[in-house]
Design a protein around this motif. Sequence first.
Motif, PDB file in Angstrom:
ATOM      1  N   SER A  69      -0.043   0.612  -4.718  1.00 26.31           N
ATOM      2  CA  SER A  69      -1.240   0.025  -5.343  1.00 26.31           C
ATOM      3  C   SER A  69      -1.337  -1.445  -4.952  1.00 26.31           C
ATOM      4  N   GLY A  70      -2.481  -2.039  -5.231  1.00 25.02           N
ATOM      5  CA  GLY A  70      -2.655  -3.472  -4.998  1.00 25.02           C
ATOM      6  C   GLY A  70      -1.718  -4.278  -5.885  1.00 25.02           C
ATOM      7  N   GLY A 203      -3.740   2.548  -3.962  1.00 21.18           N
ATOM      8  CA  GLY A 203      -3.071   2.162  -2.718  1.00 21.18           C
ATOM      9  C   GLY A 203      -3.100   0.660  -2.530  1.00 21.18           C
TER      10      GLY A 203
END
Length: 402
Positions: A69-70, A203
């Motif tokens: 993830s970010g 993502g």
Amino acid sequence: MTDTLETFTGAFTQQEPIPEEGIAAALAVLRHGRLHRYNTVGDEISEAAALEEEFAEIVGARFCVAVASGGYALACALRAVGVQAGDKVLTNAFTLAPVPGAIASLGATPVFVGVTEDLVIDLDDLARQVSAPDVRVLMLSHMRGHLCDMGQLTAICDAADVTVIEDCAHTMGAVWEGVPSGRHGRIGCYSMQTYKHVNSGEGGLLVTDDEEVAARAILLSGSYMLYERHRAAPAPEVFERVKYDTPNVSGRMDNLRAAILRPQLRGLETQVARWNARYGVVEAGLRDTPGLRLIPRDPRGRSVGSSIQFLLLDWPAEKVTEVLSRCAARGVELKWFGGAEPVGFTSRYDSWRYAASQPMPATDRVLRGLLDMRLPLTFSESDCAQIARIIRSVVSTVYEMD
Ligand SMILES: *Cc1c(COP(=O)(O)O)cnc(C)c1O
């Protein structure tokens, strides 16, 4: 006027479908079953490794790591540059919760820097805070795509020997003075969550030119000792130097999401142009609305207009609430950063009570007047024109009210 009661019927949270090429690539992964990025056959290059290589090429970085993830990319970046529990990390007072959250996840403390009326980090406030003796890192959030003067920011941070990590969740595809966003600091972090510029549900991507930071980030992401299967990665001897001292904090990207993302990255430039066309239509429709301040776009940068913000600066809260409810009644969903309680995605530095903050009157004034709206690509340019007409008519009416 005949159009005073027109209502918009589009969905502000509806993104476009995944391109057919991405669907086909995802099906291929599902059919062979090797979803784990290190589950390769022979000299096969995994989708995740190919994604990293392609993104590194797009932004001109030496190294790239794809992660879960970010927010994971942000925390991984902090670990990779050596932030420890108890350290102070500067960050924007105007950002999204995963940014201070990433800092807090290491046991470090976020220290907030103010926002200007142009919605960028206040460089005077940064200059004041950057020289505090225990500050080594700035996590710079390009919140809602507004880019500050990156040359000046870099000069301020370099002079104080402060490392810059860029949160590019809203600037994938953006450019400042010819340099892709995420390439001014030591590390750039991106998000591929559904509401960002490419969509794999969840993502993150992390880019850097620093070989030791890259090796640490890959090990941190959960590579075990399989790092040689990465491509946008430093040489094995760099890993040798750091592999015994770097913990595994699992947060890998998988091949299914990487397969969905690769065709989207190839189309990113086209999408940026489509977003900016929509943004331009809304901006033009709102120009010179009484009481409404548009956010200027610095011509040295190219942003991505995936959302638009404006200020109802110094308006009483009741009038802002009136604008919100009248727009909502006509199908236009605005978010407000000035509400008493955080709602949905809009929280403020003073909502993050795990991180003590000083009062920031100039920042509070901006946030109290700040309205925010998504612009998904499922809206046509004529949708955008209609949305602008509705906001303009509501804001003008409420502005005139006593
Ligand atoms: C979405 C977002 C992130 C983090 O992204 P996730 O992928 O949701 O963890 C970080 N910063 C900002 C400003 C964001 O909007």
